[in-house]
Design a protein around this motif. Structure first.
Motif, PDB file in Angstrom:
ATOM      1  N   THR A 208     -10.017  -6.834 -25.068  1.00  0.00           N
ATOM      2  CA  THR A 208      -9.954  -8.079 -25.846  1.00  0.00           C
ATOM      3  C   THR A 208     -10.727  -9.181 -25.127  1.00  0.00           C
ATOM      4  O   THR A 208     -10.740  -9.256 -23.901  1.00  0.00           O
ATOM      5  CB  THR A 208      -8.496  -8.517 -26.073  1.00  0.00           C
ATOM      6  OG1 THR A 208      -7.747  -8.328 -24.865  1.00  0.00           O
ATOM      7  CG2 THR A 208      -7.856  -7.698 -27.172  1.00  0.00           C
ATOM      8  N   ARG A 245      -1.359  -9.081 -23.520  1.00  0.00           N
ATOM      9  CA  ARG A 245      -2.784  -8.844 -23.699  1.00  0.00           C
ATOM     10  C   ARG A 245      -3.528  -9.479 -22.522  1.00  0.00           C
ATOM     11  O   ARG A 245      -2.951 -10.177 -21.699  1.00  0.00           O
ATOM     12  CB  ARG A 245      -3.283  -9.456 -25.029  1.00  0.00           C
ATOM     13  CG  ARG A 245      -2.624  -8.885 -26.279  1.00  0.00           C
ATOM     14  CD  ARG A 245      -2.994  -7.437 -26.498  1.00  0.00           C
ATOM     15  NE  ARG A 245      -2.438  -6.905 -27.746  1.00  0.00           N
ATOM     16  CZ  ARG A 245      -1.302  -6.237 -27.821  1.00  0.00           C
ATOM     17  NH1 ARG A 245      -0.580  -6.031 -26.720  1.00  0.00           N
ATOM     18  NH2 ARG A 245      -0.870  -5.756 -28.977  1.00  0.00           N
ATOM     19  N   TYR A 247      -7.692 -11.225 -21.644  1.00  0.00           N
ATOM     20  CA  TYR A 247      -8.892 -11.698 -22.324  1.00  0.00           C
ATOM     21  C   TYR A 247     -10.034 -11.919 -21.327  1.00  0.00           C
ATOM     22  O   TYR A 247      -9.907 -12.695 -20.381  1.00  0.00           O
ATOM     23  CB  TYR A 247      -8.596 -12.994 -23.080  1.00  0.00           C
ATOM     24  CG  TYR A 247      -7.563 -12.790 -24.161  1.00  0.00           C
ATOM     25  CD1 TYR A 247      -7.934 -12.365 -25.436  1.00  0.00           C
ATOM     26  CD2 TYR A 247      -6.210 -12.969 -23.895  1.00  0.00           C
ATOM     27  CE1 TYR A 247      -6.983 -12.140 -26.425  1.00  0.00           C
ATOM     28  CE2 TYR A 247      -5.256 -12.754 -24.879  1.00  0.00           C
ATOM     29  CZ  TYR A 247      -5.651 -12.330 -26.141  1.00  0.00           C
ATOM     30  OH  TYR A 247      -4.719 -12.096 -27.115  1.00  0.00           O
ATOM     31  N   GLU A 277      -2.869 -10.145 -17.280  1.00  0.00           N
ATOM     32  CA  GLU A 277      -2.079 -10.105 -18.516  1.00  0.00           C
ATOM     33  C   GLU A 277      -1.463 -11.460 -18.838  1.00  0.00           C
ATOM     34  O   GLU A 277      -1.183 -12.279 -17.954  1.00  0.00           O
ATOM     35  CB  GLU A 277      -0.973  -9.064 -18.403  1.00  0.00           C
ATOM     36  CG  GLU A 277       0.087  -9.411 -17.376  1.00  0.00           C
ATOM     37  CD  GLU A 277       1.139  -8.321 -17.236  1.00  0.00           C
ATOM     38  OE1 GLU A 277       2.315  -8.681 -17.018  1.00  0.00           O
ATOM     39  OE2 GLU A 277       0.794  -7.125 -17.334  1.00  0.00           O
ATOM     40  N   ARG A 309       2.096  -3.445 -24.588  1.00  0.00           N
ATOM     41  CA  ARG A 309       1.047  -3.816 -23.640  1.00  0.00           C
ATOM     42  C   ARG A 309      -0.302  -3.283 -24.110  1.00  0.00           C
ATOM     43  O   ARG A 309      -0.392  -2.211 -24.696  1.00  0.00           O
ATOM     44  CB  ARG A 309       1.338  -3.257 -22.251  1.00  0.00           C
ATOM     45  CG  ARG A 309       2.714  -3.524 -21.712  1.00  0.00           C
ATOM     46  CD  ARG A 309       2.891  -2.901 -20.334  1.00  0.00           C
ATOM     47  NE  ARG A 309       2.119  -3.632 -19.342  1.00  0.00           N
ATOM     48  CZ  ARG A 309       2.602  -4.634 -18.614  1.00  0.00           C
ATOM     49  NH1 ARG A 309       3.845  -5.027 -18.761  1.00  0.00           N
ATOM     50  NH2 ARG A 309       1.837  -5.260 -17.736  1.00  0.00           N
ATOM     51  N   TYR A 310      -1.351  -4.020 -23.778  1.00  0.00           N
ATOM     52  CA  TYR A 310      -2.732  -3.575 -24.001  1.00  0.00           C
ATOM     53  C   TYR A 310      -3.582  -4.243 -22.931  1.00  0.00           C
ATOM     54  O   TYR A 310      -4.276  -5.227 -23.170  1.00  0.00           O
ATOM     55  CB  TYR A 310      -3.190  -3.960 -25.410  1.00  0.00           C
ATOM     56  CG  TYR A 310      -4.541  -3.398 -25.818  1.00  0.00           C
ATOM     57  CD1 TYR A 310      -4.777  -2.033 -25.860  1.00  0.00           C
ATOM     58  CD2 TYR A 310      -5.578  -4.255 -26.183  1.00  0.00           C
ATOM     59  CE1 TYR A 310      -6.008  -1.529 -26.258  1.00  0.00           C
ATOM     60  CE2 TYR A 310      -6.814  -3.763 -26.582  1.00  0.00           C
ATOM     61  CZ  TYR A 310      -7.024  -2.401 -26.622  1.00  0.00           C
ATOM     62  OH  TYR A 310      -8.250  -1.905 -27.021  1.00  0.00           O
ATOM     63  N   VAL A 311      -3.486  -3.703 -21.713  1.00  0.00           N
ATOM     64  CA  VAL A 311      -4.108  -4.322 -20.536  1.00  0.00           C
ATOM     65  C   VAL A 311      -4.783  -3.218 -19.718  1.00  0.00           C
ATOM     66  O   VAL A 311      -4.130  -2.247 -19.333  1.00  0.00           O
ATOM     67  CB  VAL A 311      -3.061  -5.045 -19.667  1.00  0.00           C
ATOM     68  CG1 VAL A 311      -3.745  -5.745 -18.483  1.00  0.00           C
ATOM     69  CG2 VAL A 311      -2.268  -6.043 -20.489  1.00  0.00           C
TER      70      VAL A 311
END
Length: 348
Positions: A208, A245, A247, A277, A309-311
Motif C-alpha cells: 500500500t 496497514r 504506507y 504498521e 494485518r497487511y504489512v
C-alpha cells in the motif's frame, strides 16, 4: 509541475543515478503507464532522462490516449515518450527492439472485482502472457511485473510482517481471490518464460502506498481520508478501524521499482512497501489531527479479536538499496495533501 513533485523526482534521481547508464540508447515498454504507478514511472523516467541527458525512449500502452493527454499534457508531449493505444490482452506488438518492459497494467479498482471477477482474473493472466510474448519477440532482457502482496492470501494474525518465503495463498474457492490468484499465476508465467527464453523476469510484490496521483475516490482508505480532509469533511471509517496497514511514499516506491528492474534477481520476488504498521483508526486520527477535522467510526471493535494485518517484511528489498532511508508517513501525507490541495484549487 508542483515544487513538491520536483523535490520528489530529485530524490528518486539521487538514489538511482548509478543505475541509469545502461538505459542510454535503449527503449522501454510500459503498460499501466497512465495510472498511479504509471504516472510516477513516467514522471521519474522523463525527469531522469532530461537531467542525465540520456538518449532513451519509453513507449506506453494505454486504452485512452485523449484522456491521458487531458490528465497529464506535460507527459503526453514529452519527446522521450511515445503513446501506443491498445488493450493489454491483445495489443498489436509495436515494431522494433526493446531492452526493458514494465508490466504495471492491471486495474486495482475494487469495483471491477465486484462486477466481474472472472473478467478481472482473465485480464491479469492474459495481460501478463501478452506482455511476456511481446518481451520474447522484441528482445527484452529485463522484465518487471508489478505483482501484489495479495498473492499471500490472508496474513496470519500472529505474523507481524509477511516475508517472501511465506507459502500461504488466496482461498481458491472464494471469488474475491481473483486478483491475488491472478497475480500468483502471473508470477508463475514469469518464471516459465524466464526459464524457457532467458528473459530476466523481476517481480515486485506491492503493498500500500500514498502520494500524488493516488486515486482518492476508490477503495484506498488513506486516499479517502485525504479527500475528506481536503474537502473539510469529517473522516469516515466504514469499519472498526482496527486493521493494520503500512504506507510507502510514491518516490520511495519508484526508487524500489527502478532498482528491482535494473538490479533485482530474476524470478526472486521482492516485497515493496513500508514495514511501519499503523491501524486504520490511528491513520485517520493522524490525518484528522494534521488538518483539524473530526473522525467518525461506524463500528465497534471486538476486544477479543486480533486485528487484520497487511504489512510486509522488506529485508529482501532493503538489501538492494544503498540508502535505506524512507519518507516518514506524516511527511508523506503532507506531501500528498499539498499536491492534491493544489489540484483541488485549480479545478474550482
Amino acid at each position: 509541475m508542483t515544487k513538491i513533485l520536483i523535490e520528489d523526482l530529485e530524490h528518486i534521481l539521487i538514489h538511482t543515478e548509478s543505475l541509469w547508464d545502461e538505459m542510454n540508447e535503449k527503449r522501454i515498454f510500459i503498460t499501466g503507464g497512465t495510472g498511479f504507478f504509471g504516472c510516477w514511472l513516467l514522471e521519474s523516467f522523463t525527469y531522469i532522462v532530461d537531467q542525465l541527458k540520456l538518449s532513451a525512449q519509453a513507449v506506453i500502452l494505454t486504452r485512452d490516449l485523449e484522456r491521458f493527454k487531458q490528465k497529464c499534457p506535460h507527459l503526453f508531449n514529452h519527446p522521450a515518450l511515445e503513446f501506443y493505444q491498445g488493450d493489454i490482452c491483445n495489443f498489436p506488438f509495436p515494431k522494433g527492439e526493446f531492452s526493458y518492459l514494465i508490466h504495471a497494467g492491471t486495474s486495482t479498482n475494487a469495483r471491477l472485482y465486484e462486477d466481474n471477477h472472472l473478467g478481472m482474473f482473465n485480464e491479469i493472466i492474459e495481460g501478463t502472457r501478452r506482455t511476456l510474448e511481446f518481451a520474447k519477440v522484441s528482445g527484452v532482457k529485463k522484465y518487471l511485473l508489478t505483482s501484489s502482496g495479495a498473492v499471500y492470501g490472508k496474513q496470519p494474525d500472529t505474523m507481524s510482517h509477511i516475508p517472501e518465503t511465506y507459502e500461504g495463498s488466496p482461498d481458491t474457492c472464494n471469488i474475491s481471490s481473483s486478483y491475488g490468484e491472478g497475480k500468483r499465476v502471473s508470477e508463475l508465467l514469469c518464471k516459465l518464460y524466464s526459464q524457457e527464453y532467458g528473459i530476466e523476469t523481476k517481480i515486485a510484490r506491492c503493498f500500500t502506498f500514498v502520494g500524488a496521483y493516488l486515486p482518492l475516490n476508490l477503495h484506498f482508505a488513506i486516499g479517502n481520508f485525504i479527500r475528506d480532509a481536503i474537502e473539510g469533511k469529517n473522516i469516515e471509517i466504514k469499519g472498526d478501524g482496527t486493521p493494520l496497514r503500512s504506507y510507502l511514499y510514491a518516490s520511495d516506491l519508484m526508487i524500489w521499482l527502478w532498482t528491482i528492474l535494473f538490479e533485482g534477481k530474476s524470478s526472486f520476488p521482492y516485497n515493496v512497501g513500508s514495514n511501519q504498521e499503523i491501524s486504520i483508526k490511528n491513520l485517520a486520527e493522524l490525518i484528522g489531527k494534521i488538518y483539524e477535522v473530526k473522525v467518525n467510526i461506524h463500528q465497534i471493535s471486538k476486544l477479543d479479536q486480533l486485528p487484520n494485518r497487511y504489512v510486509p517484511s522488506i529485508n529482501r528489498s532493503l538489501s538492494l538499496l544503498e540508502d535505506q532511508t524512507m519518507v516518514e508517513l506524516t511527511e508523506a501525507i503532507k506531501k500528498t495533501f499539498v499536491w492534491y490541495g493544489m489540484q483541488h484549487r485549480l479545478r474550482r
